[in-house]
Design an enzyme around this catalytic site. Sequence first.
Site, PDB file in Angstrom:
ATOM      1  N   ALA A  65       0.868  -1.180   0.000  1.00  0.00           N
ATOM      2  CA  ALA A  65       0.000   0.000   0.000  1.00  0.00           C
ATOM      3  C   ALA A  65       0.906   1.231   0.000  1.00  0.00           C
ATOM      4  O   ALA A  65       2.051   1.163   0.477  1.00  0.00           O
ATOM      5  CB  ALA A  65      -0.884  -0.017   1.232  1.00  0.00           C
ATOM      6  N   GLU A 132       4.576  -5.236   7.151  1.00  0.00           N
ATOM      7  CA  GLU A 132       3.803  -4.151   7.781  1.00  0.00           C
ATOM      8  C   GLU A 132       4.261  -3.884   9.209  1.00  0.00           C
ATOM      9  O   GLU A 132       4.147  -2.764   9.707  1.00  0.00           O
ATOM     10  CB  GLU A 132       2.302  -4.499   7.787  1.00  0.00           C
ATOM     11  CG  GLU A 132       1.626  -4.436   6.429  1.00  0.00           C
ATOM     12  CD  GLU A 132       1.641  -5.741   5.661  1.00  0.00           C
ATOM     13  OE1 GLU A 132       2.482  -6.622   5.963  1.00  0.00           O
ATOM     14  OE2 GLU A 132       0.811  -5.880   4.738  1.00  0.00           O
TER      15      GLU A 132
END
Length: 258
Positions: A65, A132
């Site tokens: 992302a 992440e």
Amino acid sequence: MAYETIIVEVSDHIATIKLNRPDALNALNSQLLSELSEALKDADSNDKVRCIILTGSQKAFAAGADIREMSEKTFVEAFLGDFFTAEHDAVAKTRKPVIAAVAGYALGGGCELAMLCDFIIAADSAKFGQPEINLGVVAGIGGTQRLTRFVGKSKSMDMHLTGRFMDAEEAERAGLVSRVVPAKALMEEATAAAEKIAEKSLLVTMVVKEAVNRAYETTLSEGLTFERRMFHALFATEDQKEGMSAFLEKRSPQFRDR
Ligand code: HXC
């Protein structure tokens, strides 16, 4: 429709969608995800298309992302905006087969996007990861769930907790990818696989996709019942008659999706 962050080509029954934000290693921003959702919906409803390939560049399928875009988001914005849920659903709901052709980095949301496809063909340069944790967050479009189903708890925990990357060879050993091919041959191999799929009855490829996905979404006995019902149901189609007659007559079948 004119897209800015993806390139779509339709030829010979195959729609190829190439993620195209080279300056950001194809990081998934809202524009890219919304264009991708639109292109997948278009391909799914285009009668000419029988298989879809999703790919990136040689350096990156997608590096996750877009960190720049999401860094200042608040909980309220993420929650009320339902951050990436609609886009995730659009990929998951595509009914035609989608092959992920992955070279270079497939990290975070990029790895999750590849796992949302029906199978992954990896270049020998591919690197998968769920880093992440290094950004103070956790995977958000299925990484903790899908990677665990692909590679098992131990390796999934390792990937999510350490943030390390897995190379293509390890990914194949672990069952994350269906095959590894030389980087130069990636699109040729993915296209050849898509062409094979495009020759089949579209009706049956869509049934196969639904049935295999049941293995992840229900109990074994429910999944077996679904498979058996679909197997029985396909005897009501012309393509079953054609497929079996062609075998007995020693010729190639001519499926008509009926
Ligand atoms: C925004 C990114 C990006 C990202 C790379 N870039 N990844 N921009 N979001 N995810 C940008 C860099 O800022 C840089 O821009 C350019 O792409 C090239 O990247 P470099 O870092 O210079 O390249 P390199 O040294 O080769 O390193 C490659 C890399 C590294 C190892 C892939 O870029 C990296 O670690 N990227 C982040 C990977 C990651 O953490 N992904 C998970 C994101 S979170 P400039 O302008 O400086 O040239 C996520 C959550 C999903 O995905 C949840 C969904 C809701």
